[in-house]
Design a protein around this motif. Structure first.
Motif, PDB file in Angstrom:
ATOM      1  N   SER A 130      95.018  48.815  68.364  1.00  0.00           N
ATOM      2  CA  SER A 130      95.361  49.684  67.244  1.00  0.00           C
ATOM      3  C   SER A 130      94.858  51.112  67.472  1.00  0.00           C
ATOM      4  CB  SER A 130      94.755  49.136  65.952  1.00  0.00           C
ATOM      5  OG  SER A 130      94.792  50.088  64.925  1.00  0.00           O
ATOM      6  N   GLU A 132      94.459  53.228  65.138  1.00  0.00           N
ATOM      7  CA  GLU A 132      93.526  53.479  64.041  1.00  0.00           C
ATOM      8  C   GLU A 132      92.106  53.101  64.446  1.00  0.00           C
ATOM      9  OE1 GLU A 132      93.157  51.671  59.632  1.00  0.00           O
ATOM     10  OE2 GLU A 132      95.138  52.491  60.120  1.00  0.00           O
ATOM     11  N   ASN A 133      91.964  51.924  65.039  1.00  0.00           N
ATOM     12  CA  ASN A 133      90.642  51.503  65.510  1.00  0.00           C
ATOM     13  C   ASN A 133      90.139  52.412  66.624  1.00  0.00           C
ATOM     14  OD1 ASN A 133      90.756  49.384  63.710  1.00  0.00           O
ATOM     15  ND2 ASN A 133      91.413  47.873  65.232  1.00  0.00           N
ATOM     16  N   ARG A 137      86.660  54.609  66.553  1.00  0.00           N
ATOM     17  CA  ARG A 137      85.648  54.425  67.600  1.00  0.00           C
ATOM     18  C   ARG A 137      85.345  55.738  68.332  1.00  0.00           C
ATOM     19  NH1 ARG A 137      88.275  51.182  70.210  1.00  0.00           N
ATOM     20  NH2 ARG A 137      88.863  52.376  72.066  1.00  0.00           N
TER      21      ARG A 137
END
Length: 323
Positions: A130, A132-133, A137
């Motif tokens: 993803s 988004e992840n 991070r």
């Protein structure tokens, strides 16, 4: 003497009239024409899916580097030392020249045509992580590196430049993350998975060959299921960095892609968000953090300085992005 996989040719019933080392492999002129032998470092399961994808693209008129089966009908062969190799058809051509806008537009149009052909049944294991992840991070890592340098003290030019600029770029990263969360990214991602939308994964100037007639695309080893805007973004970002984020040139590239493979409003939004994330800044910071600190590459410091100089042009490009 290391033979770069030359001894595996006998497993294909071939002999090499001539050979030459090239990026990532050994080019051989054989009875089947030009082929490339490469050391294999992936998994055979993914290789089989990659071959299916390449054969599908080829059947629809695309020029790609399909694999050749050996006499035992395997895609992987081992040399006398047990090292695994693959063999692929290759092309007489040259890499896309990023100084040539003609080459760049050919590469963009080829990508659009390729994307139209790159749909296969989704395999969950090969779905890309993803975005988004990833942004979350990366932002956390920028903060971690900031804390690390503050604690040890900034002594090198790279560290001093980083501390002087990290707040601005971190703000850009957090704004991009917030925009991504508020966008229709998850729906776009789900659509890509449902329709089996495939990305090349490393579509750049080195993997596009300009031929006497047409273009060929090579090196699909990093393919995966994702919205194809990921390919378009990666290629364009590297090009636009070389052209100081030329707004007009960027729009011309997008138009060339859109004319062949129409881009939806949701895809435009996703593309704009990708451009607005300071990915190159994060990459340079991450490289610094994960490598030896007693000697920091002068080249990376120069890259960071150039990135700072381009910041205004980059922000202007993002502000002018259209959809």
């Amino acid at each position: 003497m290391y033979d770069y996989g030359l001894s595996t040719l006998e497993q294909y019933g071939l002999t090499a009239e001539s050979t030459a080392r090239t990026r990532g492999g050994l080019l051989c002129n054989t009875e089947k024409g030009l082929v490339i032998v490469k050391e294999f470092k992936g998994t055979e399961k993914k290789l089989q899916k990659q071959q299916e994808l390449l054969l599908q693209i080829q059947s629809q008129g695309g020029k790609v580097d399909c694999y050749i089966q050996n006499q035992e009908e395997n895609l992987v062969s081992r040399d006398r030392d047990g090292i695994p190799y693959t063999m692929q058809y290759w092309y007489e051509g040259r890499e896309c020249d990023t100084r040539s806008k003609e080459d760049i537009f050919k590469s963009i149009r080829t990508m659009a045509e390729l994307h139209q052909r790159m749909h296969i049944p989704t395999v969950e294991y090969y779905i890309e992580p993803s975005l988004e992840n990833g942004y979350l991070r990366h932002n956390q890592e920028l903060k971690k590196i900031r804390s690390f340098i503050r604690k040890r003290g900034a002594s090198s030019p790279f560290e001093k430049i980083y501390l002087a600029t990290v707040e601005d770029f971190l703000r850009d990263g957090e704004e991009a993350y917030a925009a991504l969360r508020e966008s229709g990214y998850q729906e776009l991602r789900q659509k890509a998975e449902t329709e089996g939308e495939v990305c090349h994964g490393e579509y750049n100037q080195h993997n596009v060959l300009i031929l006497k007639s047409g273009t060929a695309v090579t090196n699909f080893e990093h393919w995966g299921f994702d919205t194809q805007m990921a390919d378009l973004y990666r290629f364009m970002r590297k090009i636009l960095e070389k052209y100081n984020w030329d707004v007009r040139f960027g729009k011309e590239m997008l138009k060339a892609y859109h004319e062949i493979k129409p881009v939806s409003k949701e895809e435009w939004t996703n593309l704009k968000i990708r451009f607005s994330y300071p990915e190159k800044y994060w990459k340079l910071a991450n490289y610094y953090y994960t490598h030896r600190k007693t000697w920091i590459s002068v080249k990376n410091t120069e890259k960071l300085q150039n990135l700072i100089r381009q910041r205004e042009a980059w922000k202007r490009y993002c502000a002018s992005f259209f959809f």
